[in-house]
Design a protein around this motif. Structure first.
Motif, PDB file in Angstrom:
ATOM      1  N   LYS A   5      -4.969   1.314  18.259  1.00  0.00           N
ATOM      2  CA  LYS A   5      -4.621   2.250  17.187  1.00  0.00           C
ATOM      3  C   LYS A   5      -3.711   1.591  16.156  1.00  0.00           C
ATOM      4  CE  LYS A   5      -5.147   6.707  19.499  1.00  0.00           C
ATOM      5  NZ  LYS A   5      -4.447   7.952  19.946  1.00  0.00           N
ATOM      6  N   ARG A   6      -2.765   0.783  16.648  1.00  0.00           N
ATOM      7  CA  ARG A   6      -1.877   0.106  15.714  1.00  0.00           C
ATOM      8  C   ARG A   6      -2.616  -0.915  14.863  1.00  0.00           C
ATOM      9  NH1 ARG A   6       3.679  -1.029  19.249  1.00  0.00           N
ATOM     10  NH2 ARG A   6       4.323   1.173  19.391  1.00  0.00           N
ATOM     11  N   ARG A   7      -3.590  -1.617  15.467  1.00  0.00           N
ATOM     12  CA  ARG A   7      -4.376  -2.588  14.690  1.00  0.00           C
ATOM     13  C   ARG A   7      -5.196  -1.886  13.614  1.00  0.00           C
ATOM     14  NH1 ARG A   7      -6.786  -6.881  19.180  1.00  0.00           N
ATOM     15  NH2 ARG A   7      -4.770  -7.838  19.738  1.00  0.00           N
ATOM     16  N   ALA A  67      -4.543   0.966  12.241  1.00  0.00           N
ATOM     17  CA  ALA A  67      -3.626   1.464  11.213  1.00  0.00           C
ATOM     18  C   ALA A  67      -3.224   0.351  10.256  1.00  0.00           C
ATOM     19  CB  ALA A  67      -2.389   2.069  11.873  1.00  0.00           C
ATOM     20  N   ARG A  68      -2.951  -0.847  10.812  1.00  0.00           N
ATOM     21  CA  ARG A  68      -2.593  -1.977   9.956  1.00  0.00           C
ATOM     22  C   ARG A  68      -3.745  -2.362   9.031  1.00  0.00           C
ATOM     23  NH1 ARG A  68       0.195  -4.072  14.637  1.00  0.00           N
ATOM     24  NH2 ARG A  68      -1.618  -5.354  15.137  1.00  0.00           N
ATOM     25  N   GLN A  69      -4.984  -2.352   9.558  1.00  0.00           N
ATOM     26  CA  GLN A  69      -6.150  -2.685   8.734  1.00  0.00           C
ATOM     27  C   GLN A  69      -6.341  -1.668   7.611  1.00  0.00           C
ATOM     28  OE1 GLN A  69      -7.897  -5.384   8.729  1.00  0.00           O
ATOM     29  NE2 GLN A  69      -6.924  -6.303  10.521  1.00  0.00           N
ATOM     30  N   ARG A  70      -6.092  -0.402   7.935  1.00  0.00           N
ATOM     31  CA  ARG A  70      -6.229   0.631   6.901  1.00  0.00           C
ATOM     32  C   ARG A  70      -5.200   0.439   5.796  1.00  0.00           C
ATOM     33  NH1 ARG A  70      -7.112   6.063  10.647  1.00  0.00           N
ATOM     34  NH2 ARG A  70      -9.326   5.680  11.124  1.00  0.00           N
ATOM     35  N   VAL A  71      -3.977   0.072   6.192  1.00  0.00           N
ATOM     36  CA  VAL A  71      -2.935  -0.169   5.192  1.00  0.00           C
ATOM     37  C   VAL A  71      -3.318  -1.356   4.307  1.00  0.00           C
ATOM     38  CG1 VAL A  71      -0.542  -0.891   4.874  1.00  0.00           C
ATOM     39  CG2 VAL A  71      -1.103   0.847   6.576  1.00  0.00           C
ATOM     40  N   ARG A  72      -3.823  -2.416   4.953  1.00  0.00           N
ATOM     41  CA  ARG A  72      -4.243  -3.586   4.169  1.00  0.00           C
ATOM     42  C   ARG A  72      -5.373  -3.234   3.204  1.00  0.00           C
ATOM     43  NH1 ARG A  72      -4.453  -8.172   8.981  1.00  0.00           N
ATOM     44  NH2 ARG A  72      -2.189  -8.308   9.336  1.00  0.00           N
ATOM     45  N   THR A  98      -4.082  -1.236   0.341  1.00  0.00           N
ATOM     46  CA  THR A  98      -3.320  -2.105  -0.557  1.00  0.00           C
ATOM     47  C   THR A  98      -4.241  -2.942  -1.430  1.00  0.00           C
ATOM     48  OG1 THR A  98      -1.529  -2.235   1.074  1.00  0.00           O
ATOM     49  CG2 THR A  98      -1.565  -3.916  -0.659  1.00  0.00           C
TER      50      THR A  98
END
Length: 359
Positions: free
Chosen positions: A260-262, A264-269, A272
């Motif tokens: 889930k954290r990965r 979430a990080r991909q979605r943020v990237r 951006t």
């Protein structure tokens, strides 16, 4: 107390209290009392009795002390109690194979043994009556007889304190249930005629010993815990299986959390990058758009929005015919209108209209 024996009532409730084969006081609370009596030079005289008779003897003053008594307001009116609890416990329902009891409602229509006059009896009667749960209660003089009736099929379940249950249930083929209730503090209840100094001495020893892990108090608890019967092999395998299941569940939860954290990080990237691309395309002094295969707009920069005189939200998802008719075009300058007429007639415009990439 040095001249007169301290008469102590003893009912069968191992491992907390019982008479051993030599008819001597035994059990966790028995050993604690004997340790205190030795230091105070008290002579202890055990008196065997069943639970209800023990209470009657204590109230009449025929015995001086009764170990393993839970405090209650009703009992405080009949007996005297010291201040520091001797032991903590709770009650639990134990069942035989083939019975499934997980909550108090599961006691409906079941045959359940309770010790007559016990706190388990008072609590369960009040609880089941409050929720109108019909139970076939079987009164027994002690927990041992209650467990025996369940093991022989004369009853379906038994109420007992957790110390007795852990000590005896596996030996007679009973298993504990999730139905636990009524945590209690246990004391040495005293006859109203017993001198107050005896209760004060009990409090003094219990308070000091419980504050010292190397005291006779903790030595007694550890000795009786080490002497408890070993569970059957099937129970051991069951516990190992439950432990393995818990470990597997924890691992699965951790893996899920990492994934889930990965994500979430991909979605943020991605968000951006999209924002950066939008900023770049909006800063270009050109008409830029992206279309889907069905020729609807998927992206437009600010120049296209100015051209159509509409926000991006009103352009996305629309086709050219919505905007490129002279009737619906906003009022444009002569130079802009002439530019659009040339664009509409040019082969370049026809080619770009069918494109799904940046225009």
């Amino acid at each position: 107390m040095a001249d007169e024996p301290l008469r102590v009532g003893v009912y069968h409730n191992p491992p907390k209290l019982f008479l051993n084969d030599q008819r001597h006081l035994d059990g966790i609370l028995g050993d604690l009392l004997l340790a205190i009596a030795e230091r105070e030079a008290w002579q202890v005289e055990p008196v065997a009795c069943e639970w209800q008779r023990c209470l009657a003897l204590l109230e009449r003053g025929d015995i001086d002390l009764l170990p393993d008594v839970a405090w209650s307001e009703a009992r405080a009116e009949r007996f005297r109690f010291h201040s520091e609890p001797a032991l903590h416990s709770w009650s639990q329902i134990y069942q035989r194979e083939g019975v499934s009891i997980e909550a108090v409602v599961d006691l409906a229509e079941q045959r359940v043994t309770v010790v007559d006059g016990s706190i388990q009896q008072d609590h369960l009667l009040a609880l089941t009556q409050r929720f109108d749960i019909p139970v076939d209660w079987i009164n027994v003089p002690d927990f041992e007889e209650g467990f025996t009736k369940v093991a022989s099929g004369e009853a379906d379940a038994a109420a007992a304190n957790r110390h007795f249950g852990e000590w005896r249930a596996s030996e007679v083929g009973l298993v504990d249930t999730p139905l636990m209730f009524q945590p209690v503090q246990l004391y040495f209840a005293a006859s109203p005629s017993l001198p107050q100094t005896v209760l004060e001495r009990l409090d003094d020893y219990l308070t000091r010993w419980k504050a010292d892990t190397g005291s006779p108090y903790f030595a007694t608890l550890q000795a009786w815990q080490a002497g408890a019967p070993s569970p059957p092999e099937t129970h051991k395998w069951l516990r190992w299986g439950v432990a393995a299941l818990v470990v597997s569940l924890v691992v699965a939860l951790l893996v899920n959390l990492v994934l889930k954290r990965r994500v979430a990080r991909q979605r943020v990237r991605l968000a951006t990058n999209e924002a950066m691309l939008g900023t770049i395309l909006d800063s270009v002094d050109a008409y830029i758009y992206i279309k889907s295969p069905d020729l609807t707009y998927q992206y437009v920069n600010h120049r296209i929005c100015e051209l159509f005189d509409r926000p991006a939200e009103a352009v996305i998802g629309q086709r050219d015919e919505v905007f490129l008719t002279l009737r619906r075009l906003p009022r444009l300058s002569r130079s802009t209108t002439a530019c659009w007429r040339r664009v509409k007639k040019s082969p370049w415009k026809r080619a770009m209209s069918s494109s799904t990439t940046t225009g």
